[in-house]
Design an enzyme around this catalytic site. Structure first.
Site, mmCIF file in Angstrom:
data_model
loop_
_atom_site.group_PDB
_atom_site.id
_atom_site.type_symbol
_atom_site.label_atom_id
_atom_site.label_comp_id
_atom_site.label_asym_id
_atom_site.label_seq_id
_atom_site.Cartn_x
_atom_site.Cartn_y
_atom_site.Cartn_z
ATOM 1 N N ASP A 27 -7.585 -4.106 -0.644
ATOM 2 C CA ASP A 27 -8.349 -3.265 -1.562
ATOM 3 C C ASP A 27 -9.724 -3.062 -0.959
ATOM 4 O O ASP A 27 -10.368 -4.014 -0.509
ATOM 5 C CB ASP A 27 -8.430 -3.852 -2.971
ATOM 6 N N THR A 28 -10.125 -1.815 -0.923
ATOM 7 C CA THR A 28 -11.353 -1.443 -0.219
ATOM 8 C C THR A 28 -12.255 -0.616 -1.113
ATOM 9 O O THR A 28 -11.778 0.199 -1.907
ATOM 10 C CB THR A 28 -10.993 -0.629 1.053
ATOM 11 N N PHE B 227 -9.959 8.803 7.263
ATOM 12 C CA PHE B 227 -9.593 9.268 5.924
ATOM 13 C C PHE B 227 -10.699 8.896 4.936
ATOM 14 O O PHE B 227 -11.699 8.275 5.306
ATOM 15 C CB PHE B 227 -8.253 8.660 5.502
ATOM 16 N N GLY B 228 -10.473 9.263 3.681
ATOM 17 C CA GLY B 228 -11.394 8.877 2.605
ATOM 18 C C GLY B 228 -12.835 9.277 2.911
ATOM 19 O O GLY B 228 -13.127 10.434 3.232
ATOM 20 N N HIS C 223 -14.548 -2.591 8.417
ATOM 21 C CA HIS C 223 -14.263 -3.536 7.339
ATOM 22 C C HIS C 223 -12.807 -4.020 7.409
ATOM 23 O O HIS C 223 -12.530 -5.212 7.419
ATOM 24 C CB HIS C 223 -14.538 -2.831 6.006
ATOM 25 N N LYS D 30 -12.386 2.612 15.560
ATOM 26 C CA LYS D 30 -12.710 2.259 14.175
ATOM 27 C C LYS D 30 -12.237 0.838 13.877
ATOM 28 O O LYS D 30 -12.970 0.037 13.301
ATOM 29 C CB LYS D 30 -12.068 3.265 13.198
ATOM 30 N N THR E 102 0.829 -1.212 0.000
ATOM 31 C CA THR E 102 0.000 0.000 0.000
ATOM 32 C C THR E 102 0.855 1.250 0.000
ATOM 33 O O THR E 102 1.974 1.253 0.521
ATOM 34 C CB THR E 102 -0.935 0.061 1.223
ATOM 35 N N ASN F 213 -0.976 3.949 0.939
ATOM 36 C CA ASN F 213 -1.896 4.754 1.731
ATOM 37 C C ASN F 213 -1.434 4.776 3.195
ATOM 38 O O ASN F 213 -1.496 3.777 3.900
ATOM 39 C CB ASN F 213 -3.297 4.130 1.589
ATOM 40 N N LYS G 127 -4.015 3.688 5.876
ATOM 41 C CA LYS G 127 -4.170 2.226 6.007
ATOM 42 C C LYS G 127 -3.007 1.654 6.816
ATOM 43 O O LYS G 127 -3.192 0.801 7.678
ATOM 44 C CB LYS G 127 -4.147 1.557 4.625
HETATM 45 P P1 ITT Z 1 -3.567 1.419 -1.859
HETATM 46 O O1 ITT Z 1 -2.194 2.011 -2.052
HETATM 47 O O2 ITT Z 1 -3.611 0.445 -0.707
HETATM 48 O O3 ITT Z 1 -4.171 0.850 -3.114
HETATM 49 P P2 ITT Z 1 -5.752 3.363 -1.994
HETATM 50 O O4 ITT Z 1 -5.934 4.661 -1.260
HETATM 51 O O5 ITT Z 1 -5.693 3.390 -3.486
HETATM 52 O O6 ITT Z 1 -4.458 2.651 -1.355
HETATM 53 P P3 ITT Z 1 -8.140 1.681 -2.084
HETATM 54 O O7 ITT Z 1 -8.083 1.585 -3.565
HETATM 55 O O8 ITT Z 1 -8.301 0.415 -1.310
HETATM 56 O O9 ITT Z 1 -6.870 2.393 -1.473
HETATM 57 O O10 ITT Z 1 -9.277 2.664 -1.598
HETATM 58 C C1 ITT Z 1 -10.278 3.171 -2.455
HETATM 59 C C2 ITT Z 1 -10.858 4.436 -1.898
HETATM 60 O O11 ITT Z 1 -11.621 4.144 -0.734
HETATM 61 C C3 ITT Z 1 -9.859 5.525 -1.522
HETATM 62 O O12 ITT Z 1 -10.380 6.742 -1.999
HETATM 63 C C4 ITT Z 1 -9.840 5.541 -0.032
HETATM 64 O O13 ITT Z 1 -9.685 6.852 0.467
HETATM 65 C C5 ITT Z 1 -11.217 4.980 0.329
HETATM 66 N N1 ITT Z 1 -11.112 4.168 1.542
HETATM 67 C C6 ITT Z 1 -10.412 3.001 1.685
HETATM 68 N N2 ITT Z 1 -10.500 2.562 2.958
HETATM 69 C C7 ITT Z 1 -11.268 3.457 3.623
HETATM 70 C C8 ITT Z 1 -11.704 3.586 4.952
HETATM 71 O O14 ITT Z 1 -11.365 2.699 5.882
HETATM 72 N N3 ITT Z 1 -12.471 4.634 5.278
HETATM 73 C C9 ITT Z 1 -12.821 5.549 4.368
HETATM 74 N N4 ITT Z 1 -12.441 5.528 3.088
HETATM 75 C C10 ITT Z 1 -11.668 4.493 2.712
#
Ligand code: ITT
Length: 190
Positions: free
Chosen positions: A67-68, A147-148, A175, A170, A7, A9, A12
């Site tokens: 992956d989320t 975040f996100g 998830h 959290k 990752t 991120n 994460k």
């Molecule tokens: P990687 O380097 O791990 O791929 P990423 O930020 O691209 O990091 P994802 O594709 O898994 O991660 O995430 C897709 C989106 O969902 C991204 O915009 C994140 O900010 C959001 N997201 C992922 N996990 C989240 C969480 O726990 N709470 C809120 N938003 C989340």
């Protein structure tokens, strides 16, 4: 035990380091001086596999990816696998604004976060762990943690969004926390 985490991120990484504790040393893509791995799959499972497989092939060490996606019922489970690029900019504020705009006057606010963790052990055997958090999209952003999409996601059974919770709170119900518990149970059983 050392685990590589595919990752970029930092949020994460924080959540996962916090949940795994000091028994595990986690190295992210930044620590490995790796570039971001393109997510070219059509599902969370595919993207999770792409990221973990890339790192395992290169380092031949135990590693995992996450992956989320956020699946919103009234939007046919969008943004889902496209959660990161929903508004096109890759910026969380823009993603949230677009999501709230697309849900204007919508009564059905049901949503769920889904995480797929793909783990490769040091011999290259692959395991998949899933975690889902059910909840709803509220009308406006609340909270500054996380975040996100966290400021607009309120998990079922709580009056607070993920962004109004500590990392620890959290992790207990999220998830990612649920998928991680399954990964930890697996690691401990070995
Ligand atoms: P990687 O380097 O791990 O791929 P990423 O930020 O691209 O990091 P994802 O594709 O898994 O991660 O995430 C897709 C989106 O969902 C991204 O915009 C994140 O900010 C959001 N997201 C992922 N996990 C989240 C969480 O726990 N709470 C809120 N938003 C989340």
């Amino acid at each position: 035990m050392e685990l590589l985490f595919a990752t970029y991120n930092s949020h994460k990484l924080n959540e996962i380091r916090n949940a795994l504790g000091s028994m595990y040393t986690i190295q992210g893509l930044g620590d490995l001086n790796e570039k971001e791995i393109p997510e070219t799959g059509n599902t969370l499972e595919e993207n999770s596999l792409i990221k973990a497989e890339y790192i395992f092939k290169k380092y031949q060490k135990a590693c995992f990816s996450d992956d989320t996606g956020l699946e919103v019922s009234a939007l046919n489970n969008e943004p889902g696998v496209f959660s990161d690029r929903y508004a096109g900019s890759g910026n969380s504020e823009d993603n949230i604004d677009l999501l709230l705009a697309n849900l204007t006057d919508q009564k059905d606010r049901k949503a769920r976060f889904k995480t797929i963790i793909t783990y490769f052990d040091e011999k290259g055997k692959q395991f998949i762990f899933e975690g889902v958090a059910h909840g709803k999209i509220i009308l406006e952003k609340k909270g500054i943690q996380g975040f996100g999409y966290d400021p607009i996601f309120q998990p079922n059974g709580f009056e607070r969004t993920f962004a109004q919770m500590s990392l620890h709170q959290k992790n207990k119900i999220s998830h990612r926390g649920i998928a991680l518990k399954k990964l930890i149970a697996h690691l401990i059983s070995k």
